[in-house]
Write an enzyme that holds these catalytic residues in place. Structure first.
Site, short mmCIF file in Angstrom:
data_model
loop_
_atom_site.label_atom_id
_atom_site.label_comp_id
_atom_site.label_asym_id
_atom_site.label_seq_id
_atom_site.Cartn_x
_atom_site.Cartn_y
_atom_site.Cartn_z
N THR A 1 15.52 106.81 34.59
CA THR A 1 16.22 106.12 33.50
C THR A 1 15.36 106.23 32.25
O THR A 1 14.25 105.70 32.21
CB THR A 1 16.41 104.63 33.84
OG1 THR A 1 17.15 104.53 35.05
CG2 THR A 1 17.17 103.93 32.72
N LYS B 1 23.91 104.74 31.68
CA LYS B 1 22.92 103.97 32.46
C LYS B 1 22.37 102.80 31.64
O LYS B 1 22.21 101.68 32.14
CB LYS B 1 21.79 104.91 32.89
CG LYS B 1 20.62 104.24 33.56
CD LYS B 1 20.99 103.66 34.91
CE LYS B 1 19.83 102.87 35.48
NZ LYS B 1 20.18 102.16 36.71
N LYS C 1 11.86 97.70 30.53
CA LYS C 1 11.96 99.03 29.89
C LYS C 1 13.42 99.35 29.56
O LYS C 1 13.75 99.77 28.45
CB LYS C 1 11.39 100.10 30.85
CG LYS C 1 11.51 101.51 30.33
CD LYS C 1 11.39 102.55 31.45
CE LYS C 1 12.63 102.61 32.29
NZ LYS C 1 12.73 103.76 33.17
N1 LIG Z 1 13.83 100.94 41.59
C1 LIG Z 1 15.13 100.84 41.32
O1 LIG Z 1 15.84 100.01 41.89
C2 LIG Z 1 15.75 101.77 40.31
C3 LIG Z 1 17.15 101.85 40.27
C4 LIG Z 1 17.74 102.74 39.38
C5 LIG Z 1 16.95 103.51 38.53
N2 LIG Z 1 15.58 103.39 38.57
C6 LIG Z 1 14.81 104.26 37.66
O2 LIG Z 1 14.32 105.33 38.42
C7 LIG Z 1 13.02 105.73 37.94
C8 LIG Z 1 12.02 105.62 39.06
O3 LIG Z 1 12.01 104.28 39.51
P1 LIG Z 1 11.14 103.82 40.78
O4 LIG Z 1 11.54 102.42 41.06
O5 LIG Z 1 11.21 104.85 41.85
O6 LIG Z 1 9.70 103.82 40.10
P2 LIG Z 1 8.29 104.04 40.83
O7 LIG Z 1 7.27 103.60 39.84
O8 LIG Z 1 8.31 103.45 42.19
O9 LIG Z 1 8.23 105.65 41.00
C9 LIG Z 1 7.90 106.52 39.97
C10 LIG Z 1 6.92 107.52 40.56
O10 LIG Z 1 6.64 108.54 39.59
C11 LIG Z 1 5.31 108.96 39.84
N3 LIG Z 1 4.81 109.70 38.70
C12 LIG Z 1 4.55 109.27 37.45
N4 LIG Z 1 4.13 110.30 36.66
C13 LIG Z 1 4.13 111.40 37.46
C14 LIG Z 1 3.79 112.76 37.25
N5 LIG Z 1 3.36 113.20 36.07
N6 LIG Z 1 3.91 113.61 38.28
C15 LIG Z 1 4.35 113.19 39.50
N7 LIG Z 1 4.66 111.90 39.77
C16 LIG Z 1 4.56 111.01 38.76
C17 LIG Z 1 4.56 107.66 40.10
O11 LIG Z 1 3.34 107.90 40.78
C18 LIG Z 1 5.57 106.89 40.92
O12 LIG Z 1 5.37 107.04 42.32
C19 LIG Z 1 12.72 104.81 36.75
O13 LIG Z 1 13.08 105.45 35.56
C20 LIG Z 1 13.61 103.61 37.01
O14 LIG Z 1 13.94 102.91 35.81
C21 LIG Z 1 14.97 102.56 39.46
#
Ligand SMILES: NC(=O)c1ccc[n+]([C@@H]2O[C@H](COP(=O)([O-])OP(=O)(O)OC[C@H]3O[C@@H](n4cnc5c(N)ncnc54)[C@H](O)[C@@H]3O)[C@@H](O)[C@H]2O)c1
EC number: 1.1.1.31
Length: 294
Positions: free
Chosen positions: A93, A168, A243
Site C-alpha cells: 500500500t 486502496k 501510514k
Molecule cells: N498487514 C495487513 O493486514 C495489511 C493488509 C493490507 C495491506 N497491507 C500493506 O501491505 C504491505 C506489507 O504489509 P505487512 O503487514 O506485510 O508489513 P511487514 O512489515 O510485516 O512486511 C514488510 C516486509 O518488507 C521487508 N522489507 C522492507 N524493505 C525491504 C527490502 N528492501 N528488501 C526486501 N524486503 C524488505 C521487511 O523486512 C518486512 O518483512 C504494507 O504496505 C501494508 O500497508 C498490510
C-alpha cells in the site's frame, strides 16, 4: 507453472507466497529480516540471497513492502536485472505518485506492471481470499489476473496506472474511521454495563454491521479472527494504519476533497502510535479510547 520472485515476506507477504507455492508455482523469495526467511522456507519458498538474485529467472515479480520509498528503491535495483518480458506486480500500500513512478521504472526497462494492493488482512492472505484492486493497462492486468487468483477472493481492475492504490487509500480511510467508531461503541457499552457479546450480537446483525466489527472486533471474544484475542499483536500494525491514513490525507489535500473524519482518524492514530503502540494491532486503539495502555 510460473517462476515468481516475491520480495517482502512479512505479515502479508509470507502467507501470500505460501498460497503461490500451493498453487504449484516456483517462488524465489527475499526479505531483509532473516526470521521471515525461515518462515518462508517452511512454506516451500526458495530463499534467495538478495532481491536481484530472486528476480533473475522470474517471469513475474511481486513486491509486498512497507511504503513507497521501499518499493521505488527495490524497483530501481531489480528492474534492470529482470528477465525480458517479466511482469511486475506491486501489492504494497503506497501513495499514488510513487505507484506511478514504479510503473515508469518498469516501463523504462520494457516491463509490464500492475499496482495491485490488497484488502483482507493476514487472515485473507492466509486463506487466499484477499481483494486485489489493480491499476495498469489491460494487457498487464490480463497477465496479472491468473497469477493473483490463488491469493484472491476478488480481483477488481480499477483503471490505469495508480488506480489500484487510489482505491486502496479510499478503502483504508473507511477502515480507520470504522475501527474507531466500533471501538468507541464498545467503550460506551462498557460504561453502560452492556456486555461485549450483547453489543456484538445486535450490531453484527443490524445497521452497525461492518468489517471492523464482524471480522476484526476490537474486544476479545466475539470474533476468533480478531487480534484482540491475541494481545493485540498484528495483524495490521497501527504504524501501517497511520501510514495509510496519512496517504489519504495527502491525497485529499492534493485533490481538494473534504475528509474531516479521515483527518480525525489520522490524528487519533498518530496519538496512539506516539504512545508506543506503533507495533500493536490497529484494533488496539480501543485501549487508547479507554485511557489505558494497549
Ligand atoms: N498487514 C495487513 O493486514 C495489511 C493488509 C493490507 C495491506 N497491507 C500493506 O501491505 C504491505 C506489507 O504489509 P505487512 O503487514 O506485510 O508489513 P511487514 O512489515 O510485516 O512486511 C514488510 C516486509 O518488507 C521487508 N522489507 C522492507 N524493505 C525491504 C527490502 N528492501 N528488501 C526486501 N524486503 C524488505 C521487511 O523486512 C518486512 O518483512 C504494507 O504496505 C501494508 O500497508 C498490510
Amino acid at each position: 507453472m510460473t517462476t515468481i520472485a516475491f520480495i517482502g515476506l512479512g505479515n502479508m507477504g509470507n502467507p501470500m507466497a505460501a498460497n503461490l507455492v500451493k498453487a504449484g508455482h516456483t517462488v524465489n523469495g527475499f526479505d531483509l529480516m532473516p526470521e521471515n526467511l525461515v518462515v518462508a522456507k517452511e512454506h516451500g519458498v526458495v530463499v534467495m540471497a538478495n532481491a536481484v538474485a530472486a528476480v533473475k529467472d522470474a517471469d513475474v515479480v511481486i513486491t509486498m513492502l512497507p511504503a513507497g520509498k521501499h518499493v521505488l528503491s527495490v524497483h530501481e535495483d531489480i528492474a534492470p536485472k529482470a528477465k525480458k518480458g517479466a511482469l511486475f506486480i506491486d501489492s504494497s500500500t503506497i501513495d499514488v505518485e510513487s505507484a506511478r513512478k514504479a510503473h515508469a521504472i518498469a516501463a523504462r526497462h520494457g516491463l509490464l506492471s500492475v499496482d495491485a494492493p490488497v484488502s483482507g488482512g493476514t487472515g485473507g492472505a492466509t486463506a487466499g481470499t484477499l481483494t486485489f484492486m489493480a491499476g495498469g493497462s489491460k494487457d498487464a492486468f490480463a497477465k496479472a489476473e491468473p497469477i493473483l487468483k490463488p491469493m484472491a477472493g476478488r480481483i477488481v481492475h480499477c483503471g490505469d496506472d495508480g488506480a489500484g492504490q487510489a482505491a486502496k487509500i479510499c478503502n483504508n480511510m473507511i477502515l480507520g474511521i470504522s475501527m474507531i467508531g466500533v471501538a468507541e461503541a464498545f467503550v460506551l457499552a462498557e460504561k453502560l454495563g452492556l456486555s461485549h457479546q450483547a453489543l456484538f450480537d445486535v450490531a453484527s446483525t443490524s445497521s452497525g454491521q461492518c468489517w471492523s466489527l464482524t471480522t476484526y472486533c476490537p474486544v476479545p471474544g466475539p470474533v476468533p479472527t480478531s487480534p484482540a484475542n491475541n494481545g493485540y499483536r498484528p495483524g495490521f500494525a497501527a504504524a501501517l494504519m497511520l501510514k495509510d491514513l496519512k496517504l489519504s490525507q495527502e491525497a485529499a489535500q492534493g485533490a481538494g476533497a473534504v475528509t474531516p473524519l479521515g483527518a480525525e482518524a489520522a490524528q487519533l492514530y498518530a496519538l496512539f502510535n506516539a504512545q508506543g503502540n506503533a507495533g500493536a494491532d490497529f484494533s488496539g486503539i480501543i485501549n487508547f479510547l479507554r485511557g489505558a495502555p494497549a
